[in-house]
Design an enzyme around this catalytic site. Structure first.
Site, mmCIF file in Angstrom:
data_model
loop_
_atom_site.group_PDB
_atom_site.id
_atom_site.type_symbol
_atom_site.label_atom_id
_atom_site.label_comp_id
_atom_site.label_asym_id
_atom_site.label_seq_id
_atom_site.Cartn_x
_atom_site.Cartn_y
_atom_site.Cartn_z
ATOM 1 N N SER A 245 0.657 -1.419 -0.451
ATOM 2 C CA SER A 245 0.087 0.016 -0.018
ATOM 3 C C SER A 245 1.188 1.296 -0.206
ATOM 4 C CB SER A 245 -0.479 0.285 1.325
ATOM 5 O OG SER A 245 -1.956 1.314 1.691
ATOM 6 N N TYR B 64 -1.169 -0.439 9.664
ATOM 7 C CA TYR B 64 -1.301 -0.926 7.926
ATOM 8 C C TYR B 64 -0.274 -0.543 7.577
ATOM 9 C CZ TYR B 64 -3.773 -1.237 4.082
ATOM 10 O OH TYR B 64 -4.359 -1.354 2.508
ATOM 11 N N LYS C 251 3.000 -2.615 6.113
ATOM 12 C CA LYS C 251 2.697 -3.399 4.177
ATOM 13 C C LYS C 251 3.964 -2.899 3.551
ATOM 14 C CE LYS C 251 -1.715 -3.741 2.786
ATOM 15 N NZ LYS C 251 -1.615 -5.469 2.646
#
Ligand SMILES: NC(=O)c1ccc[n+]([C@@H]2O[C@H](COP(=O)([O-])OP(=O)(O)OC[C@H]3O[C@@H](n4cnc5c(N)ncnc54)[C@H](O)[C@@H]3O)[C@@H](O)[C@H]2O)c1
Length: 307
Positions: free
Chosen positions: A153, A166, A170
């Site tokens: 991401s 997150y 990632k």
């Protein structure tokens, strides 16, 4: 005409979601037999006990004449990841392709982020990608072929507000992908990452901080389709991508990007070394024009994609 992944056996984790379903459907259309893995549940990783989304993807694949089975084991433990790979081997006799795509989000400003939000997100994305890849790896090693695609991401590659868990997962996945590429490349096994941008419930769940952001999300819904991500993923999984290993790509609507990967960009040498006070005097000025700005994804992707 034979498909680009004809005869391959694939696992797509999170295959009931937007991007996962598009990848699973395209893999099947291009000749692969697909294990569509998904626990169902909310975008925040709660109520994960619904085989419905995986079954819906399987039904779509079968309706189009393809082969697929649904699997509801979670990616986020060693034991259940083994079961996902076992399902592929029990049903189709082998495992060739793995797409680590399952994901959840829990947003919070860093000073408010709680251990549970950190752990759950890392467990699904980073640990889950390791568990599923690791379960498949010995079989690929034995058959001397295989390919991985992992969803990264821009939250990790560039930066996004309120997503430390997150982003860390990632960017960790990029390290994992590159390590698999380095460790297993000489056995004919490849591993690449994609930072996607496509409309999904995950995007809808991200709070709109401004009316401009809301307008961009509305446009994204029209232009940035999960199917665009699937095209790149299926190519990378196919033997046609045999020269491509350890890379990070992006996909957004009809645009595809190749990302750079960190390398030293400047060297400062001082005979005898650098004491902190000397660094204080010299470093800020010397590196001033080379420091990476604290941009966020929206700053870097400042243009909208054309249809
Ligand atoms: N949509 C985007 O623009 C975007 C941007 C960057 C990264 N991504 C990444 O792409 C991937 C797909 O996201 P999406 O947008 O299609 O979201 P999505 O919510 O539609 O799909 C994610 C799927 O993963 C499943 N899942 C969650 N936890 C699981 C677990 N433990 N085991 C198995 N399945 C599980 C969910 O049930 C869901 O169906 C994710 O890894 C996401 O982080 C998406």
């Amino acid at each position: 005409m034979a498909g680009i992944v004809e005869g391959k056996v694939a696992i797509v984790t999170g295959g009931g979601g937007a991007i996962g379903s598009a990848i699973a459907r395209l893999l099947a259309k291009e000749g692969a037999k697909v294990v569509v893995n998904d626990v169902g549940g909310s975008v925040f990783g709660t109520d994960q006990n619904d085989l419905g989304p995986a079954q819906k993807t399987v039904a779509d694949i079968k309706a189009a004449g393809g082969e697929a089975i649904a699997n509801g084991d979670s990616v986020s433990s060693w034991e259940s990841a083994q079961k996902i790979v076992q399902a592929a081997r029990d049903t189709y006799g082998k495992i060739d392709l793995v797409v680590n795509n399952a994901g959840i989000i829990r947003m919070a400003s860093f000073h408010k982020m709680m251990p549970k939000d950190w752990e759950d997100v890392i467990n699904v994305h980073l640990h889950g990608s390791f568990y599923v890849a690791r379960a498949a790896a010995p079989h690929m090693r034995e058959q001397k072929s295989g390919a991985f695609v992992h969803m990264a991401s821009t939250a990790g590659l560039v930066g996004t507000l309120g997503m430390a868990n997150y982003a860390a997962a990632k960017i960790g996945i990029c390290g994992l992908s590159r390590s698999i590429a380095i460790d297993m490349g000489h056995f004919g096994i490849r591993s690449n990452a994609i930072a996607p941008a496509a409309h999904s419930r995950m995007i809808d769940a991200t709070p709109n901080q401004t009316p401009e952001m809301a307008a961009r999300i509305e446009r994204r819904q029209r232009v940035q389709k999960p199917e665009h991500i699937a095209n790149l993923a299926v190519f990378l999984l196919s033997d046609a991508a045999k020269t491509i290993n350890g890379q990070i790509f992006g996909a957004r609507g009809p645009e595809i990007y190749l990302y750079n990967q960190p390398r030293p960009i400047r060297t400062l040498f001082r005979s005898g070394g650098w004491e902190p006070k000397v660094l204080a005097e010299q470093l800020p000025q010397m590196l001033k024009t080379s420091l990476t700005p604290l941009e966020r994804t929206g700053d870097v992707f400042s243009w909208d994609v054309d249809e």
